[in-house]
Scaffold this motif. Structure first.
Motif, PDB file in Angstrom:
ATOM      1  N   ASP A  43       0.818  -1.218   0.000  1.00  0.00           N
ATOM      2  CA  ASP A  43       0.000   0.000   0.000  1.00  0.00           C
ATOM      3  C   ASP A  43       0.853   1.270   0.000  1.00  0.00           C
ATOM      4  OD1 ASP A  43      -2.290  -1.529   0.044  1.00  0.00           O
ATOM      5  OD2 ASP A  43      -2.559  -1.401   2.210  1.00  0.00           O
ATOM      6  N   PRO A  44       1.714   1.444  -1.010  1.00  0.00           N
ATOM      7  CA  PRO A  44       2.598   2.601  -0.996  1.00  0.00           C
ATOM      8  C   PRO A  44       1.875   3.934  -1.145  1.00  0.00           C
ATOM      9  CG  PRO A  44       2.757   1.442  -3.088  1.00  0.00           C
ATOM     10  CD  PRO A  44       1.947   0.574  -2.178  1.00  0.00           C
ATOM     11  N   THR A  45       0.721   3.927  -1.828  1.00  0.00           N
ATOM     12  CA  THR A  45      -0.031   5.171  -2.032  1.00  0.00           C
ATOM     13  C   THR A  45      -1.503   4.812  -2.121  1.00  0.00           C
ATOM     14  OG1 THR A  45      -0.031   7.216  -3.346  1.00  0.00           O
ATOM     15  CG2 THR A  45      -0.016   5.162  -4.576  1.00  0.00           C
ATOM     16  N   PRO A  46      -2.410   5.733  -1.815  1.00  0.00           N
ATOM     17  CA  PRO A  46      -3.834   5.419  -1.969  1.00  0.00           C
ATOM     18  C   PRO A  46      -4.137   4.973  -3.401  1.00  0.00           C
ATOM     19  CG  PRO A  46      -3.569   7.450  -0.728  1.00  0.00           C
ATOM     20  CD  PRO A  46      -2.206   7.082  -1.240  1.00  0.00           C
ATOM     21  N   ALA A  47      -4.995   3.967  -3.514  1.00  0.00           N
ATOM     22  CA  ALA A  47      -5.159   3.296  -4.808  1.00  0.00           C
ATOM     23  C   ALA A  47      -6.409   3.702  -5.572  1.00  0.00           C
ATOM     24  CB  ALA A  47      -5.174   1.783  -4.600  1.00  0.00           C
ATOM     25  N   GLU A  48      -7.086   4.772  -5.129  1.00  0.00           N
ATOM     26  CA  GLU A  48      -8.243   5.211  -5.900  1.00  0.00           C
ATOM     27  C   GLU A  48      -7.857   5.512  -7.349  1.00  0.00           C
ATOM     28  OE1 GLU A  48      -9.337   6.469  -1.653  1.00  0.00           O
ATOM     29  OE2 GLU A  48      -7.539   6.301  -2.869  1.00  0.00           O
ATOM     30  N   LEU A  49      -6.678   6.116  -7.534  1.00  0.00           N
ATOM     31  CA  LEU A  49      -6.168   6.379  -8.875  1.00  0.00           C
ATOM     32  C   LEU A  49      -5.219   5.240  -9.230  1.00  0.00           C
ATOM     33  CD1 LEU A  49      -5.977   8.323 -11.326  1.00  0.00           C
ATOM     34  CD2 LEU A  49      -4.056   9.422 -10.155  1.00  0.00           C
ATOM     35  N   GLN A  50      -5.757   4.228  -9.904  1.00  0.00           N
ATOM     36  CA  GLN A  50      -4.944   3.054 -10.211  1.00  0.00           C
ATOM     37  C   GLN A  50      -3.734   3.422 -11.065  1.00  0.00           C
ATOM     38  OE1 GLN A  50      -7.151  -0.540 -11.341  1.00  0.00           O
ATOM     39  NE2 GLN A  50      -9.032   0.387 -10.569  1.00  0.00           N
TER      40      GLN A  50
END
Length: 403
Positions: free
Chosen positions: A238-245
């Motif tokens: 989970d390095p960054t929020p994944a809403e923006l794939q």
């Protein structure tokens, strides 16, 4: 033909809050499904009681796929954690029933074993580097082949994944959200050093994992991944929020450190681009939060086509019911990678009695028909629901950050 005659939602808190759906058929066969959504448990319980249970009575329990489609498409308002967790509970309970009717453990209904057991990773942590190293040693002595490492960042109370004392780490611990201060800069300065210390002391003869927990930008994550490459992490989670794939493409271009993501995903559409463009190495969806066994199998099948492996979520916000379901699925899929595993508190097993086993760093599914988990409802009644929230992170300037 057997029909569903009863479906009940059971909310209990033996060590932490759990929501369980129990379905009973006209033949007297029962099935259990986990419906726990950490910090929002009653939302799922209400969705099930008020909107799903009335739809189940009289249905054929054997028609699992039809029931899944009926609950998903029939609601019109699709996806989302509450809806998909509720559907998952129904789906898992019906698979449990199907196994019991067939007299077979669930893994046999899913095609049989592709491996003897599912390698798990444990959660080592420490208030400082010395404590972390001692905890790594403890997991190594217990036979774990894969270990996640997290240490408290000095001066940063909001460090993720660090338990207090020797108990089970459970972040949902307050009747209102605990607001914690977070510093990305301090974390980026500190984390590479303690992960290097783990490798320096213990070498490379086990899998080392680390959870960033959605807290970095793609640029920051790329920089961290590059710094960790020589440590040969099993994954950076989970390095960054994944809403923006699409943002994972930037991380992928910046580092060869493997990437895992997906514990907050609810459907195949949340990870379709990540998988088909091979922007990740491990997909971490769980049975309880991604629509049950039926839907998670679809995700894993898609991932297999693109050489993405599984690494399902398995913290204590999964009850032993969905942990059992995960292990049955883990041992059958060809692209299995690793299974997260946190032991539940002993009091949890006063209510839930699973028969899977941990041996030599791997979970082995029960050979009992169905999931192989029984629930003591009398014991459950002694542990009433307790409102608990996950923390909220704030930066030094007071703005809300991703927890």
């Amino acid at each position: 033909m057997a029909t569903i005659t009863d479906a009940r939602v059971i909310v209990t808190s033996p060590g932490r809050n759990f929501v369980t759906l129990k379905i009973t058929t006209s033949d007297g066969v029962t099935g259990l499904g986990d419906a726990t959504l950490n910090g929002r448990e009653l939302a799922v319980a209400g969705y099930l009681r008020d909107h799903v249970v009335p739809l189940l009575i009289g249905r054929d329990p054997a028609r699992i796929e039809d029931t899944w489609q009926y609950l998903y498409k029939g609601a019109y308002w699709r996806r989302g954690p509450v809806t998909m967790t509720a559907i998952a509970a129904v789906d898992t309970a019906l698979w449990d029933i199907k196994g019991k009717v067939a007299g077979l453990p669930l893994y046999e209904l899913l095609g049989g074993k592709a491996r003897e057991g599912a390698m798990v990773y444990g959660h080592a942590s420490g208030g400082d580097v010395a404590e972390l190293l001692d905890d790594i040693a403890r997991f190594r002595d217990l036979g774990y082949q894969a270990i996640r490492a997290q240490a408290a960042v000095p001066g940063t109370p909001g460090s993720y994944g660090v338990r207090h004392g020797r108990g089970v780490y459970e972040p949902a611990n307050a009747s209102l959200p605990d607001e914690q201060m977070w510093s990305t800069e301090a974390y980026l300065d500190f984390a590479p050093g303690y992960l290097a210390a783990v490798r320096e002391r213990f070498g490379f003869h086990f899998h080392l994992l680390h959870d960033v927990h959605h807290r970095l930008t793609p640029t920051e994550a790329g920089r961290l991944g590059r710094r960790l490459e020589d440590l040969r992490l099993f994954w950076m989670e989970d390095p960054t929020p994944a809403e923006l794939q699409e943002s994972f493409r930037q991380i992928r271009q910046a580092t060869t450190t493997p990437i895992a993501v997906g514990e907050v995903f609810n459907s195949i559409w949340d990870c379709q681009q990540l998988i088909t463009e091979r922007l990740i190495d491990y997909i971490r969806v769980s049975v309880v939060h991604a629509g049950g066994i039926t839907h998670v199998r679809r995700i894993f099948n898609l991932a297999e086509l693109y050489q993405v492996r599984t690494g399902s979520h398995g913290a204590t916000d999964l009850s032993p019911v969905s942990m059992a379901a995960a292990v049955h699925l883990d041992v059958t899929v060809p692209n299995f990678g690793v299974q997260e595993y946190m032991e539940h508190e002993p009091v949890t097993h006063e209510v839930f009695r699973p028969t899977y086993e941990l041996r030599d760093g791997a979970l082995h599914p029960s050979t009992a028909p169905g999931l192989g988990v029984e629930m003591d409802e009398e014991a459950a009644a002694h542990f009433p629901y307790e409102p608990k929230y996950l923390p909220v992170s704030r930066r030094a300037d007071g703005s809300v950050h991703d927890w």
